[in-house]
Design a protein around this motif. Structure first.
Motif, PDB file in Angstrom:
ATOM      1  N   THR B  46       3.210  -4.410 -70.258  1.00  0.00           N
ATOM      2  CA  THR B  46       2.678  -3.983 -68.874  1.00  0.00           C
ATOM      3  C   THR B  46       1.883  -3.164 -68.825  1.00  0.00           C
ATOM      4  O   THR B  46       0.585  -3.653 -67.927  1.00  0.00           O
ATOM      5  CB  THR B  46       3.777  -4.474 -67.880  1.00  0.00           C
ATOM      6  N   GLN B  86       4.470 -11.190 -64.768  1.00  0.00           N
ATOM      7  CA  GLN B  86       5.374 -10.670 -65.745  1.00  0.00           C
ATOM      8  C   GLN B  86       5.939 -11.621 -64.529  1.00  0.00           C
ATOM      9  O   GLN B  86       7.519 -11.804 -64.550  1.00  0.00           O
ATOM     10  CB  GLN B  86       5.977  -9.482 -66.135  1.00  0.00           C
ATOM     11  N   ASP B 162       1.260 -12.323 -69.571  1.00  0.00           N
ATOM     12  CA  ASP B 162       2.708 -11.513 -69.696  1.00  0.00           C
ATOM     13  C   ASP B 162       4.149 -11.888 -69.199  1.00  0.00           C
ATOM     14  O   ASP B 162       4.167 -12.276 -68.332  1.00  0.00           O
ATOM     15  CB  ASP B 162       2.383  -9.997 -68.483  1.00  0.00           C
ATOM     16  N   GLU B 163       4.337 -11.898 -70.623  1.00  0.00           N
ATOM     17  CA  GLU B 163       5.372 -12.733 -70.962  1.00  0.00           C
ATOM     18  C   GLU B 163       5.877 -13.909 -70.039  1.00  0.00           C
ATOM     19  O   GLU B 163       6.896 -14.515 -68.964  1.00  0.00           O
ATOM     20  CB  GLU B 163       6.622 -11.991 -70.001  1.00  0.00           C
TER      21      GLU B 163
HETATM   22 MG    MG Z   1       6.119  -5.347 -69.370  1.00  0.00          MG
END
Ligand code: MG
Ligand code: ATP
Lengths: 368, 242
Positions: B46, B86, B162-163
């Protein structure tokens, strides 16, 4: 511009879909005005008063000395003619004027009765009331001492009169205070919460990744609150005029301009708070403890500044609300123009610039 | 456009105090690629992404995104990228349609474009029933798909995910990857982080980050061959154990 409209629309969705915001925005002003309708008695200390001694005789001098010796009052001015009374009140230098009638001492001896006028500044009715009670007590004590050694019953008759607010309505005093607190609450607390909410939710990141510039984001977020605060100010003024019969003696236009200035001061504070808090909880706590409490306690809204301990009096100067309350009281109750509140206005402007400056700096750092 | 590098990173680092969250990483991503940016919790994924998208300034190193420098041209970068964080980051108290309208608006799409996109999107995601419901009432999988679509609203050259599939059920994850393929097919470069090693197999190339450093970078096939294993999971375990 189109982006801005879209942004503001979204802010209004947030506000109108959140019951808590709605309550604070629209329930509070009314609740507060009603809540603060009751009177609070205050201790007084070193209240500034002026003397108009038309008798200038031994008796009047003696009474003046007694008053000067009291810790409750300090005599800051001796005026010579009746016509000066109004202007001295307008300047806000004194809270009361003590007027001895012509031939005060002679009357007392020959007619066994003499009159003193106690004129009080009733923009602050609780205070005015307390002041005239204290002065009456001093006069009474003097009278008792006089009567102790004789069988004659001398009478000193205090005649209390309030200036500006002859009917003594405590709501007169609370309206400017409530207005100040509400504008502070809506502008500072609500904006700081709404900005930190975006941080907490992670949407602030998304906004910052978008082509919007950080200052556009902030302006988009505070704009709705300027709008709502202005509406609130109008509602409060209307409520005061039509429900409580509080007069607006000065210019409504000036009142409006000054209110917008104070709203901007508060918004700047709100932005500042949002730059130093990561969560809504923190923003709320800082707003309540750091802003609302001092605003309510130290601004002169509830407790007269003149009777606070010196350190608190000094601190009260850095509270924007103090200056705004002076302005609002001046315009609404005394009907004075910009000339008399120039200093207060300038202080607010300076404070606002300072807050904005710090926020801009902090905001940049935060983005790194 | 193919084979041109749209992301170029050289010795990029980010320090928090003494701690190097990202420790001198270098890589590049070609236009149209699906690039998997793997790493365990706390590896620094991140942190790296935030530097690439211009909301966090690097401590040292170089990076260009779509040809723009992350230090000096963050504003130009922003016009060319999409980002899905995320943390789920649409507005919970806005409806599906309102979210689309809002994000379209801040990216400067015209009203006509927004109207068109909104209809397309609602249809594609099968959200007709809930188009006027608050986003908070949607299941997580739907929210994530919506967030992905929103990050593509302005047809960015590169999208950073992000994820995106964290906490989502396997079926929805598959659908999500179909969406990713579709976007890649349309020419969008995909930069995606994930915890799920099966998803690594879907990427054109992957990098594996351990404690702030990139320890391996290649196609899944070559990585498996190099580490003599059958799955990306084993590759990952070998690397993570050092
Ligand atoms: Mg992360
Ligand atoms: N603002 C910060 N200040 C100090 N340390 C930070 C900060 N942000 C991240 N870190 C640390 O940097 C390291 C990398 O964090 P990062 O969020 O980039 O990891 P990640 O790979 O995204 O992990 P995850 O899979 O959990 O999302 C972590 O140890 C984290 O605690």
């Amino acid at each position: 511009m189109k982006r801005f409209v879209g942004f503001v629309r979204k802010e209004f969705y947030h506000i109108f879909r959140d019951k808590r915001s709605l309550f604070i925005l629209f329930g509070m002003p009314i609740a507060q005005i009603l809540l603060f309708g009751f009177a609070i008695t205050n201790e007084i200390n070193n209240v500034n008063i002026a003397i108009l001694d038309q008798a200038n005789d031994v008796t009047s001098k003696e009474i003046i000395n007694k008053i000067a010796a009291s810790k409750h009052f300090s005599i800051v001015d001796i005026i010579q003619k009746e016509s000066s009374i109004e202007s001295i009140f307008k300047k806000g230098k004194v809270k009361a004027v003590l007027q001895f009638e012509n031939n005060f001492g002679n009357n007392l001896i020959k007619e066994k009765q003499a009159n003193v006028q106690v004129l009080t500044d009733a923009t602050d009715p609780n205070m005015a009331n307390t002041i005239s009670n204290y002065i009456s007590a001093i006069l009474k004590k003097y009278q008792q001492e006089l009567n102790k050694n004789t069988t004659i019953d001398y009478q000193i008759v205090p005649q209390s009169r309030m200036v500006y607010n002859a009917e003594l309505k405590s709501v007169y005093m609370f309206v400017p205070g409530v207005m100040t607190v509400i504008l502070m609450l809506v502008s500072a607390m609500m904006t700081s919460i709404s900005i930190t909410r975006e941080k907490e939710q992670g949407t602030m990141e998304i906004l910052l990744v978008s082509p919007l510039k950080p200052f556009q984001v902030i302006i988009g977020k505070v704009f709705p609150y300027i709008f709502l605060s202005v509406i609130n100010a109008i509602v409060i003024v209307l409520l005061s005029i039509f429900v409580f019969n509080v007069p607006v003696n000065g210019s409504l236009f000036l009142l409006g301009i000054e209110s917008v200035l104070f709203i901007i001061t508060s918004l700047a504070l709100g932005i500042l708070i949002s730059t130093i808090s990561a969560t809504q909880q923190t923003a709320m706590m800082i707003s309540l403890m750091g802003l609302m409490l001092p605003t309510i306690l130290l601004s002169g809204f509830i407790f007269p500044i003149s009777s606070m301990p010196l350190p608190l009096q000094v601190i009260s100067n850095i509270i924007p609300a103090k200056w705004f309350i002076i302005i609002v009281k001046g315009i609404m109750l005394k009907g004075i123009g910009i000339g008399f509140i120039f200093k207060e206005t300038a202080i607010l402007v300076l404070m606002t610039l300072l807050f904005i400056g710090i926020s801009v700096k902090k905001y940049k750092i935060r983005l790194e | 456009m193919k084979n041109k590098n749209v992301i170029e990173v050289e010795n990029l680092s980010k320090l928090f105090g003494d701690f190097a969250a990202v420790n001198s990483i270098s890589f590049h991503v070609k236009a149209g690629e699906i690039f998997g940016f793997l790493g365990a919790n706390g590896a620094g994924k991140t942190t790296a992404i935030k530097m690439l998208i211009g909301i966090s300034s690097p401590t040292s190193g170089k990076a260009t995104i779509a040809g723009f420098d992350v230090y000096k041209e963050a504003e130009s970068i922003k016009k060319n990228i999409g980002y899905m964080s995320q943390k789920f980051a649409l507005y919970d108290d806005l409806t599906v349609k309102e979210n689309i309208t809002f994000f379209g608006g801040i990216y400067g799409l015209s009203k006509k474009q927004i109207d068109r996109k909104r209809c397309e999107l609602v249809d594609e995601l099968g959200l007709q029933e809930v188009a006027n419901s608050l986003v908070s009432s949607l299941p997580l999988g739907w929210k994530q798909k919506l967030a992905f679509s929103v990050s593509l609203l302005h047809d960015p050259k590169i999208v950073f995910l992000d994820e995106p599939t964290g906490g989502v059920d396997p079926i929805t994850r598959r659908q999500f990857w179909e969406m990713i393929y579709k976007a890649a097919h349309n020419g969008t470069t995909i930069f995606v982080t994930t915890h799920y090693m099966d998803e690594a197999e879907y990427c054109d190339r992957v990098s594996i980050m351990v404690n702030g450093k990139i320890e391996a970078l290649d196609t899944p096939k070559k990585l498996k061959a190099h580490y003599k294993t059958d799955t990306m999971n084993d590759v990952f375990l070998k690397l993570a154990r050092g």
